[in-house]
Write an enzyme that holds these catalytic residues in place. Sequence first.
Site, PDB file in Angstrom:
ATOM      1  N   TYR A  57      -1.831   7.372  11.100  1.00  0.00           N
ATOM      2  CA  TYR A  57      -2.795   7.241  11.896  1.00  0.00           C
ATOM      3  C   TYR A  57      -3.558   7.636  12.457  1.00  0.00           C
ATOM      4  CZ  TYR A  57       0.483   2.962  10.060  1.00  0.00           C
ATOM      5  OH  TYR A  57       1.309   2.205   9.972  1.00  0.00           O
ATOM      6  N   HIS A 127       8.069   6.034   6.455  1.00  0.00           N
ATOM      7  CA  HIS A 127       6.936   5.476   6.298  1.00  0.00           C
ATOM      8  C   HIS A 127       6.927   5.162   4.756  1.00  0.00           C
ATOM      9  CE1 HIS A 127       2.761   4.840   7.348  1.00  0.00           C
ATOM     10  NE2 HIS A 127       3.203   4.091   6.886  1.00  0.00           N
ATOM     11  N   LEU A 218      -6.613 -12.423   5.348  1.00  0.00           N
ATOM     12  CA  LEU A 218      -7.494 -13.300   4.852  1.00  0.00           C
ATOM     13  C   LEU A 218      -6.904 -14.290   5.301  1.00  0.00           C
ATOM     14  CD1 LEU A 218      -6.954 -11.735   0.351  1.00  0.00           C
ATOM     15  CD2 LEU A 218      -9.488 -12.491   1.980  1.00  0.00           C
ATOM     16  N   LEU A 219      -5.857 -14.813   6.298  1.00  0.00           N
ATOM     17  CA  LEU A 219      -5.358 -15.899   5.948  1.00  0.00           C
ATOM     18  C   LEU A 219      -5.655 -15.812   7.622  1.00  0.00           C
ATOM     19  CD1 LEU A 219      -1.400 -14.649   5.163  1.00  0.00           C
ATOM     20  CD2 LEU A 219      -3.181 -17.033   4.027  1.00  0.00           C
ATOM     21  N   LYS A 222     -11.834 -16.424   7.294  1.00  0.00           N
ATOM     22  CA  LYS A 222     -12.834 -15.971   7.762  1.00  0.00           C
ATOM     23  C   LYS A 222     -13.032 -15.728   6.079  1.00  0.00           C
ATOM     24  CE  LYS A 222     -11.357 -11.629   8.805  1.00  0.00           C
ATOM     25  NZ  LYS A 222     -11.865 -10.468   9.940  1.00  0.00           N
TER      26      LYS A 222
END
Length: 303
Positions: A57, A127, A218-219, A222
């Site tokens: 990351y 991962h 998405l949930l 917006k």
Amino acid sequence: MLTDAELDRIWFGCGNFGGIGSSPKLRDKGDSEEQALKLLDYARSVGLRRFDTANSYGGGASEIILGGWLRSQGPAFLREAQIATKVGNPNGCAAGETPLSRTQVAHHLDESLHRLGVERIDLYYIHEFDRVTPVEETLDAMTRAVEAGKIDRFGVSNASLSDVKSVASTSSSSLCSRFEYVQNEYNLLSTADAQALIPYCAEHGLRYTAFSPLAGGLLTGKYGLGEPPPPGSRLAYAADIYSAYLNEDSFAAIERLKRSAEERQETVGEAALRFVLDTTGVDGLIIAPRRVEHFTSLGIEAR
């Protein structure tokens, strides 16, 4: 507002620190160190004690920022906190190497320990499986890490049911006792794991943790079907990752979620988290707010 018991099941995801996820192309699109530290401070203030990152990351920046912040909180909090990180993403592997080879796991584990500034990692994930390295070789590396006291428990991410069964059956007896977690994408729009993998985990004592419980935002309600995403949003930078969600069925489900949230006097984001937390067999989930106000929109507020 989420209860204390529900908060105990939530991991704070650090995948946006220094970049967005593992992609080298998005390393200038993530949270700055200043932003990340503010988010971490607020996460602690609302009671979160579990932190999830990965060696890839932000090209390692996420582990550095998280590790520095954890040490700044003092030894008592460092003992209380749980740290999860990962190995095996291709973006964290040198060219010509296989991400989960014995030498690569050993190398990246030591690098993660150094960046985090700890002697032992609480939870170490595969991962994603590289489909080249024999699983026996990767698990041998994990066994050596456990025996050396460098990791306490381990898990797998982005895994199929057959992957999980393979790890469970191939692990040595000493390692199998440390195999505790499975971390996969699960949300209202992505429920395939509820058919077999989540029940399998529950039956065999594995703790299933859901990432992307908001489906990339998405949930939260917006976004609109066919409308351009808000500037700076995750969907604006990584639309290809979430393209499978951009259809009429998904947005119809989002509208139903909005109505349900309104009836229960919840935010849409809180309702999306509750859907995951209420799924039988799900142990916890990972959130990755990018602004302090996002916590409130998820029903998470300072106690």
